[in-house]
Design an enzyme around this catalytic site. Structure first.
Site, PDB file in Angstrom:
ATOM      1  N   GLY A 227       1.065  -3.053  27.975  1.00  0.00           N
ATOM      2  CA  GLY A 227       0.009  -3.774  28.314  1.00  0.00           C
ATOM      3  C   GLY A 227       0.333  -5.344  27.959  1.00  0.00           C
TER       4      GLY A 227
ATOM      5  N   LEU B  35      -6.420   5.680  28.715  1.00  0.00           N
ATOM      6  CA  LEU B  35      -5.510   5.325  29.690  1.00  0.00           C
ATOM      7  C   LEU B  35      -4.302   5.034  28.827  1.00  0.00           C
ATOM      8  CD1 LEU B  35      -8.248   4.780  31.234  1.00  0.00           C
ATOM      9  CD2 LEU B  35      -6.712   2.840  32.435  1.00  0.00           C
TER      10      LEU B  35
ATOM     11  N   TYR C 166       7.401  14.039  30.618  1.00  0.00           N
ATOM     12  CA  TYR C 166       6.296  13.062  30.926  1.00  0.00           C
ATOM     13  C   TYR C 166       5.117  13.958  31.763  1.00  0.00           C
ATOM     14  CZ  TYR C 166       3.065   9.713  33.093  1.00  0.00           C
ATOM     15  OH  TYR C 166       1.947   8.916  33.342  1.00  0.00           O
TER      16      TYR C 166
END
Ligand code: UDP
Length: 322
Positions: free
Chosen positions: A38, A78, A151
């Site tokens: 981020g 998230l 993943y």
């Protein structure tokens, strides 16, 4: 209680658009982000808003997550290591952040009985090339020793955790599987194809198409995703449910490259790169990935509003303004 949303991973690409959408819908928003992928610049424009709070920290900190979940009325989880290239490069980190992080956030949602939306991924379906893929369809995966599938597996564990926290403990959790979400603020640094191709096209560099380029994807604008997420948490009886979110406008990666060259009036040429050079030896890609979105359509009237050309132009405007 006032509407106060906690977004883990809120300084990321999707999280920052979700924060904007929630603020527009009257929520107070707190984001928790460790700024690993981020970026502060994604949310800098929100920092003067008195209803917005940014906490820099990790979802792996139980005491911090405890406090933030207690203060919130709902949670959007998230925070995750995403991007095929990042996962192939750092599989251990992607496994631990994705599994431990979700476990901690779900446990706190359980402690304070808060509604929690867990974001999952179309990677869940693995190599299942049937289309359109329904929420109940099978997962077809390669060896767990291939980093890509770690993943998918980590996210499947997240889904199972969310589901059993609801089933056994009554936590109001729901799951969304996001399919190829794109838009302004997405970086190409972790492998995502559209920001990469746009950047290459704007610099008149070769467009790097991996494999044959015949593999297909459906790209959805992030704003269509975030407005669906906001609607979803507002409707009752979604606990323990899973929803696909994505576009059904299917395009091959080679045609995507051509479309981006055309839309940007670029002089770029297409360059094919074998998968083993792009990722690692033995890398497996999905040849096709199209969602069935009838479940969410029926519930909230979900329908993407942006066409692919509009999405690309939005990304082009962002890339030029950077
Ligand atoms: N891809 C490509 N060139 C790039 C990056 C990605 O051809 O520079 C391909 C990739 O191999 C895949 C598709 O584009 O077939 C979508 O890749 P992305 O990483 O964006 O998403 P995902 O693989 O998760 O669908």
């Amino acid at each position: 209680m006032k509407m106060r949303a906690l977004i883990t991973g809120g300084a990321g690409f999707i999280g920052s658009h979700l924060a904007e959408g929630l603020l527009e819908n009257g929520y107070e928003v707190c984001i928790l982000d460790d700024l690993s992928t981020g970026r502060l610049e994604n949310v800098r424009h929100l920092q003067n808003n008195p209803k917005f709070e940014l906490v820099i920290g990790t979802v792996l900190s139980e005491s911090l997550v405890d406090k933030l979940v207690e203060q919130s009325s709902c949670v959007f989880h998230l925070a995750a290591a995403v991007g095929v290239e990042l996962i192939v490069k750092k599989p251990l980190e992607s496994l631990t952040t994705n599994i431990k992080g979700s476990e901690i956030v779900l446990e706190m949602a359980n402690r304070y009985r808060k509604k929690i939306l867990i974001t999952s991924t179309s990677e869940i379906y693995g190599k299942n090339t049937n289309g359109p893929l329904k929420e109940t369809d099978d997962r077809i995966l390669g060896s767990p020793l291939k980093a890509r599938w770690s993943y998918s597996t980590a996210k499947a564990v997240d889904e199972m955790l969310a589901y059993v926290y609801w089933k056994e403990k009554g936590v109001p959790s729901l799951i969304v599987r996001l399919f190829n979400t794109v838009g302004p603020r997405q970086t190409g640094a972790y492998g995502m194809v559209v920001p990469r191709f746009v950047e290459q096209a704007l610099k008149n560099k070769n467009i790097t198409v991996y494999g044959t380029g015949k593999q297909t994807r459906c790209f959805i604008h992030v704003k269509d995703v975030t407005s669906a997420l906001i609607k979803l948490v507002g409707v009752p009886n979604t606990e323990g449910e899973v929803f696909n979110i994505g576009s059904q406008e299917e395009i091959s990666i080679e045609d995507l490259a051509k479309e981006i060259i055309k839309l940007t009036k670029s002089k770029s040429k297409i360059m094919h790169i074998p998968y083993e050079k792009a990722y690692e030896e033995g890398f497996e890609d999905m040849q096709r990935r199209v969602p069935d979105t009838s479940k969410i359509n029926k519930l909230i009237g979900f329908k993407p509003t942006y066409k692919l050309s509009e999405i690309v132009m939005d990304i082009v405007r962002y890339a030029k303004a950077k």
